[in-house]
Scaffold this motif. Structure first.
Motif, PDB file in Angstrom:
ATOM      1  N   LEU A  74      28.040  58.066  52.450  1.00 61.43           N
ATOM      2  CA  LEU A  74      29.128  57.219  52.909  1.00 61.43           C
ATOM      3  C   LEU A  74      28.924  56.832  54.373  1.00 61.43           C
ATOM      4  CD1 LEU A  74      31.799  55.815  52.265  1.00 61.43           C
ATOM      5  CD2 LEU A  74      32.967  57.952  52.879  1.00 61.43           C
ATOM      6  N   ASP A  75      28.501  57.775  55.195  1.00 66.98           N
ATOM      7  CA  ASP A  75      28.201  57.478  56.593  1.00 66.98           C
ATOM      8  C   ASP A  75      27.069  56.452  56.692  1.00 66.98           C
ATOM      9  OD1 ASP A  75      28.207  57.874  59.510  1.00 66.98           O
ATOM     10  OD2 ASP A  75      26.326  58.957  59.168  1.00 66.98           O
ATOM     11  N   GLY A  76      26.055  56.609  55.868  1.00 61.30           N
ATOM     12  CA  GLY A  76      24.953  55.646  55.852  1.00 61.30           C
ATOM     13  C   GLY A  76      25.406  54.260  55.434  1.00 61.30           C
ATOM     14  N   LYS A  77      26.309  54.190  54.467  1.00 61.46           N
ATOM     15  CA  LYS A  77      26.845  52.893  54.028  1.00 61.46           C
ATOM     16  C   LYS A  77      27.641  52.246  55.163  1.00 61.46           C
ATOM     17  CE  LYS A  77      25.247  53.492  49.867  1.00 61.46           C
ATOM     18  NZ  LYS A  77      24.049  52.826  49.415  1.00 61.46           N
ATOM     19  N   TRP A  78      28.405  53.062  55.912  1.00 63.64           N
ATOM     20  CA  TRP A  78      29.153  52.542  57.063  1.00 63.64           C
ATOM     21  C   TRP A  78      28.199  51.880  58.054  1.00 63.64           C
ATOM     22  CZ3 TRP A  78      33.877  51.638  59.127  1.00 63.64           C
ATOM     23  CH2 TRP A  78      33.957  51.475  60.505  1.00 63.64           C
ATOM     24  N   LYS A  79      27.088  52.537  58.305  1.00 63.38           N
ATOM     25  CA  LYS A  79      26.132  52.035  59.300  1.00 63.38           C
ATOM     26  C   LYS A  79      25.417  50.768  58.842  1.00 63.38           C
ATOM     27  CE  LYS A  79      25.476  56.623  61.240  1.00 63.38           C
ATOM     28  NZ  LYS A  79      24.635  57.821  61.231  1.00 63.38           N
ATOM     29  N   LEU A  80      25.326  50.552  57.533  1.00 61.38           N
ATOM     30  CA  LEU A  80      24.588  49.410  56.995  1.00 61.38           C
ATOM     31  C   LEU A  80      25.438  48.195  56.636  1.00 61.38           C
ATOM     32  CD1 LEU A  80      22.121  51.261  54.597  1.00 61.38           C
ATOM     33  CD2 LEU A  80      21.581  50.188  56.798  1.00 61.38           C
ATOM     34  N   THR A  81      26.730  48.392  56.477  1.00 58.24           N
ATOM     35  CA  THR A  81      27.573  47.305  55.978  1.00 58.24           C
ATOM     36  C   THR A  81      28.221  46.525  57.123  1.00 58.24           C
ATOM     37  OG1 THR A  81      29.394  48.888  55.708  1.00 58.24           O
ATOM     38  CG2 THR A  81      28.073  48.387  53.748  1.00 58.24           C
ATOM     39  N   PRO A  82      28.701  45.314  56.811  1.00 53.82           N
ATOM     40  CA  PRO A  82      29.357  44.494  57.837  1.00 53.82           C
ATOM     41  C   PRO A  82      30.598  45.186  58.403  1.00 53.82           C
ATOM     42  CG  PRO A  82      28.965  43.223  55.843  1.00 53.82           C
ATOM     43  CD  PRO A  82      28.635  44.641  55.523  1.00 53.82           C
ATOM     44  N   GLY A  83      30.871  44.907  59.651  1.00 52.38           N
ATOM     45  CA  GLY A  83      32.037  45.478  60.309  1.00 52.38           C
ATOM     46  C   GLY A  83      33.308  44.726  59.953  1.00 52.38           C
ATOM     47  N   ILE A  84      34.398  45.433  59.998  1.00 53.07           N
ATOM     48  CA  ILE A  84      35.721  44.854  59.797  1.00 53.07           C
ATOM     49  C   ILE A  84      36.530  45.189  61.036  1.00 53.07           C
ATOM     50  CG2 ILE A  84      37.869  44.972  58.469  1.00 53.07           C
ATOM     51  CD1 ILE A  84      36.240  45.554  56.007  1.00 53.07           C
ATOM     52  N   LEU A 142      36.727  38.069  38.662  1.00 57.80           N
ATOM     53  CA  LEU A 142      37.923  38.324  37.869  1.00 57.80           C
ATOM     54  C   LEU A 142      37.617  39.361  36.804  1.00 57.80           C
ATOM     55  CD1 LEU A 142      39.283  34.693  37.404  1.00 57.80           C
ATOM     56  CD2 LEU A 142      40.043  36.446  39.028  1.00 57.80           C
ATOM     57  N   GLY A 143      38.510  40.287  36.636  1.00 57.79           N
ATOM     58  CA  GLY A 143      38.344  41.314  35.616  1.00 57.79           C
ATOM     59  C   GLY A 143      37.386  42.417  36.014  1.00 57.79           C
ATOM     60  N   GLY A 144      36.874  42.384  37.233  1.00 56.74           N
ATOM     61  CA  GLY A 144      35.996  43.449  37.706  1.00 56.74           C
ATOM     62  C   GLY A 144      36.787  44.725  37.938  1.00 56.74           C
ATOM     63  N   ARG A 145      36.079  45.825  38.115  1.00 57.14           N
ATOM     64  CA  ARG A 145      36.791  47.082  38.329  1.00 57.14           C
ATOM     65  C   ARG A 145      37.042  47.363  39.796  1.00 57.14           C
ATOM     66  NH1 ARG A 145      32.695  51.518  38.623  1.00 57.14           N
ATOM     67  NH2 ARG A 145      30.705  50.422  38.549  1.00 57.14           N
ATOM     68  N   HIS A 146      36.368  46.656  40.700  1.00 59.18           N
ATOM     69  CA  HIS A 146      36.626  46.692  42.132  1.00 59.18           C
ATOM     70  C   HIS A 146      36.865  48.109  42.653  1.00 59.18           C
ATOM     71  CE1 HIS A 146      38.319  42.576  40.908  1.00 59.18           C
ATOM     72  NE2 HIS A 146      37.036  42.467  41.114  1.00 59.18           N
ATOM     73  N   ALA A 178      31.988  49.775  53.298  1.00 57.68           N
ATOM     74  CA  ALA A 178      31.260  51.034  53.099  1.00 57.68           C
ATOM     75  C   ALA A 178      31.659  51.680  51.770  1.00 57.68           C
ATOM     76  CB  ALA A 178      31.516  51.981  54.264  1.00 57.68           C
ATOM     77  N   ILE A 179      32.951  51.636  51.441  1.00 54.69           N
ATOM     78  CA  ILE A 179      33.414  52.180  50.158  1.00 54.69           C
ATOM     79  C   ILE A 179      32.822  51.359  49.016  1.00 54.69           C
ATOM     80  CG2 ILE A 179      35.417  52.626  48.699  1.00 54.69           C
ATOM     81  CD1 ILE A 179      37.049  52.969  51.361  1.00 54.69           C
ATOM     82  N   TRP A 180      32.843  50.047  49.150  1.00 53.74           N
ATOM     83  CA  TRP A 180      32.267  49.165  48.142  1.00 53.74           C
ATOM     84  C   TRP A 180      30.787  49.510  47.953  1.00 53.74           C
ATOM     85  CZ3 TRP A 180      32.548  43.102  48.847  1.00 53.74           C
ATOM     86  CH2 TRP A 180      31.911  42.463  47.776  1.00 53.74           C
ATOM     87  N   ALA A 181      30.064  49.652  49.052  1.00 50.18           N
ATOM     88  CA  ALA A 181      28.628  49.942  48.988  1.00 50.18           C
ATOM     89  C   ALA A 181      28.355  51.317  48.378  1.00 50.18           C
ATOM     90  CB  ALA A 181      28.012  49.860  50.382  1.00 50.18           C
ATOM     91  N   TYR A 182      29.257  52.275  48.567  1.00 48.33           N
ATOM     92  CA  TYR A 182      29.069  53.615  47.991  1.00 48.33           C
ATOM     93  C   TYR A 182      28.879  53.517  46.487  1.00 48.33           C
ATOM     94  CZ  TYR A 182      29.665  58.585  47.051  1.00 48.33           C
ATOM     95  OH  TYR A 182      29.461  59.879  46.644  1.00 48.33           O
ATOM     96  N   ASN A 183      29.636  52.647  45.864  1.00 50.47           N
ATOM     97  CA  ASN A 183      29.559  52.487  44.416  1.00 50.47           C
ATOM     98  C   ASN A 183      28.601  51.374  44.009  1.00 50.47           C
ATOM     99  OD1 ASN A 183      31.086  51.336  41.655  1.00 50.47           O
ATOM    100  ND2 ASN A 183      30.969  53.560  41.847  1.00 50.47           N
ATOM    101  N   GLY A 184      28.152  50.595  44.959  1.00 50.04           N
ATOM    102  CA  GLY A 184      27.183  49.532  44.686  1.00 50.04           C
ATOM    103  C   GLY A 184      27.778  48.153  44.868  1.00 50.04           C
ATOM    104  N   PHE A 185      27.004  47.288  45.487  1.00 48.24           N
ATOM    105  CA  PHE A 185      27.425  45.898  45.674  1.00 48.24           C
ATOM    106  C   PHE A 185      27.183  45.103  44.384  1.00 48.24           C
ATOM    107  CE2 PHE A 185      26.992  46.401  50.426  1.00 48.24           C
ATOM    108  CZ  PHE A 185      28.317  46.125  50.694  1.00 48.24           C
TER     109      PHE A 185
END
Length: 174
Positions: free
Chosen positions: A100-110, A140-144, A124-131
């Motif tokens: 999760l820390d690694g995903k934070w470092k790699l993903t766009p900032g908010i 639409l209809g995704g599990r998000h 980062a949470i999105w990336a944890y489970n995969g983009f």
């Protein structure tokens, strides 16, 4: 959980008490400076805070090319530590926090990219489970996954109001 992950819980095939799991999740969150509330919600969403099922087998999710292992559902693709991920809950939690820390470092900032603001962890949470397209909020209809984690935090961890912001690694309300 010790500062360096060494399996303290035994026997293999039995889940430790929830108090132990909570303490391990908080300790790992502190080690990697990730909000414990997010790490706890991911572990709950992924496995219900279980490393092992009722038969004593490791909780494993499968897809076409790999498996997702244990409490944090760590993907097995390209890993050489699968046996440890399957048997050592402390190591599985630590690996999830590190990821999760690694995903934070790699993903766009908010926003101002303040690690203490839970909403800033969306990518980062999105990336944890995969983009993947199923996690894309425009599908639409995704599990998000990331929206489910934020909703779980609001409902279960922060309370029904869900308006409080957690501090990284602490999981407490400001």
């Amino acid at each position: 959980c010790p500062p360096v992950p060494v399996q303290l819980w035994a026997p293999v095939g039995a889940n430790p008490p929830v108090t132990y799991i909570r303490a391990c999740l908080k300790a790992a969150a502190l080690r990697y400076n990730v909000p414990s509330v997010i790490l706890m919600a991911i572990a709950y969403q992924e496995s219900g805070w279980r490393q092992f099922d009722a038969s004593g087998n490791t909780v494993v999710g499968s897809n076409a090319t790999s498996q997702d292992i244990g409490i944090m559902q760590i993907n097995s693709w390209g890993r050489n530590d699968i046996d440890r991920l399957m048997t050592d809950i402390d190591y599985n939690i630590d690996t999830g926090a590190k990821m999760l820390d690694g995903k934070w470092k790699l993903t766009p900032g908010i926003g101002d990219r303040d690690r203490n603001v839970l909403e800033n962890w969306y990518y980062a949470i999105w990336a944890y489970n995969g983009f993947s397209s199923t996690n894309n909020p425009n599908t639409l209809g995704g599990r998000h996954f990331q929206d489910g984690i934020l909703a779980l935090m609001a409902r279960q961890v922060l309370g029904s109001e869900g308006g409080a912001q957690g501090r990284a690694g602490e999981g407490r309300q400001r």
